[in-house]
Write a protein that holds these residues in place. Sequence first.
Motif, PDB file in Angstrom:
ATOM      1  N   LYS A  36      56.150   2.755 -21.264  1.00  0.00           N
ATOM      2  CA  LYS A  36      56.560   2.151 -19.988  1.00  0.00           C
ATOM      3  C   LYS A  36      55.937   0.773 -19.716  1.00  0.00           C
ATOM      4  CE  LYS A  36      58.080   1.823 -15.752  1.00  0.00           C
ATOM      5  NZ  LYS A  36      59.468   1.429 -15.522  1.00  0.00           N
ATOM      6  N   CYS A  37      54.634   0.639 -19.975  1.00  0.00           N
ATOM      7  CA  CYS A  37      53.945  -0.607 -19.626  1.00  0.00           C
ATOM      8  C   CYS A  37      53.465  -1.309 -20.904  1.00  0.00           C
ATOM      9  CB  CYS A  37      52.787  -0.316 -18.657  1.00  0.00           C
ATOM     10  SG  CYS A  37      51.299   0.312 -19.459  1.00  0.00           S
ATOM     11  N   PRO A  38      52.834  -2.482 -20.800  1.00  0.00           N
ATOM     12  CA  PRO A  38      52.456  -3.232 -22.017  1.00  0.00           C
ATOM     13  C   PRO A  38      51.242  -2.674 -22.773  1.00  0.00           C
ATOM     14  CG  PRO A  38      52.569  -4.668 -20.067  1.00  0.00           C
ATOM     15  CD  PRO A  38      52.602  -3.271 -19.582  1.00  0.00           C
ATOM     16  N   PHE A  39      50.643  -1.587 -22.322  1.00  0.00           N
ATOM     17  CA  PHE A  39      49.456  -1.063 -23.003  1.00  0.00           C
ATOM     18  C   PHE A  39      49.747  -0.713 -24.464  1.00  0.00           C
ATOM     19  CE2 PHE A  39      47.039   2.555 -24.634  1.00  0.00           C
ATOM     20  CZ  PHE A  39      45.745   2.078 -24.518  1.00  0.00           C
ATOM     21  N   TRP A  40      48.848  -1.143 -25.336  1.00  0.00           N
ATOM     22  CA  TRP A  40      48.889  -0.645 -26.722  1.00  0.00           C
ATOM     23  C   TRP A  40      47.488  -0.668 -27.292  1.00  0.00           C
ATOM     24  CZ3 TRP A  40      47.357  -3.531 -30.981  1.00  0.00           C
ATOM     25  CH2 TRP A  40      47.235  -4.915 -30.785  1.00  0.00           C
ATOM     26  N   PRO A  45      46.407   5.146 -20.472  1.00  0.00           N
ATOM     27  CA  PRO A  45      45.309   5.033 -19.499  1.00  0.00           C
ATOM     28  C   PRO A  45      45.630   4.085 -18.341  1.00  0.00           C
ATOM     29  CG  PRO A  45      44.798   3.794 -21.488  1.00  0.00           C
ATOM     30  CD  PRO A  45      46.087   4.528 -21.755  1.00  0.00           C
ATOM     31  N   VAL A  46      46.683   3.303 -18.497  1.00  0.00           N
ATOM     32  CA  VAL A  46      47.030   2.339 -17.453  1.00  0.00           C
ATOM     33  C   VAL A  46      47.972   2.943 -16.422  1.00  0.00           C
ATOM     34  CG1 VAL A  46      48.104   0.087 -17.008  1.00  0.00           C
ATOM     35  CG2 VAL A  46      46.720   0.432 -19.065  1.00  0.00           C
ATOM     36  N   CYS A  47      49.026   3.648 -16.909  1.00  0.00           N
ATOM     37  CA  CYS A  47      50.057   4.105 -15.973  1.00  0.00           C
ATOM     38  C   CYS A  47      50.372   5.587 -16.131  1.00  0.00           C
ATOM     39  CB  CYS A  47      51.323   3.279 -16.142  1.00  0.00           C
ATOM     40  SG  CYS A  47      52.219   3.620 -17.660  1.00  0.00           S
TER      41      CYS A  47
HETATM   42 ZN   LIG Z   1      51.415   2.624 -19.558  1.00  0.00          ZN
END
Ligand SMILES: [Zn+2]
Length: 148
Positions: free
Chosen positions: A109-113, A82-84
Amino acid sequence: MVYRIPSAKVLEDSIRKIIREQQSIPSQRRFAELVLEDLKKKNPEFKVGEERIRRMAVLKDLARITIQYRETKDASRRGRCPVCSSSTEELHNLTLDDRKVELGYKCTKCPFWTGPRKRVPVRYIFSIQGMIVPPAKKKGKYAQWKFA
Ligand SMILES: [Zn+2]
């Protein structure tokens, strides 16, 4: 209403400039305001959404993103980040009898978890790559801000 969509290159230049100048920006709304201000110097008709700025900052490694969440009662499900909007992968553990137990998902890819209960991002902090931001540094100045 007349408006123009900035090209990826033009937008990237503005994002780089704002990150370099600000070092750390405490919300996505503020980040977007600053980027748009810079874009409007190039063309007053430029328009850009907060999500496009966020995705570009993450996908092109223009900024380090820190995500604050709230946890919902819903089960998390696999899907695009949902972030990237990158793909996500399962987080799992092995139990004593070697069965895999699903624990949630994380972005590739990004820090979302997220854990087994779906976590929803409520706030993003953007900072320049490699900078260590003391957590209390901006305290007070933006304390009146509500979550975006
Ligand atoms: Zn992401």
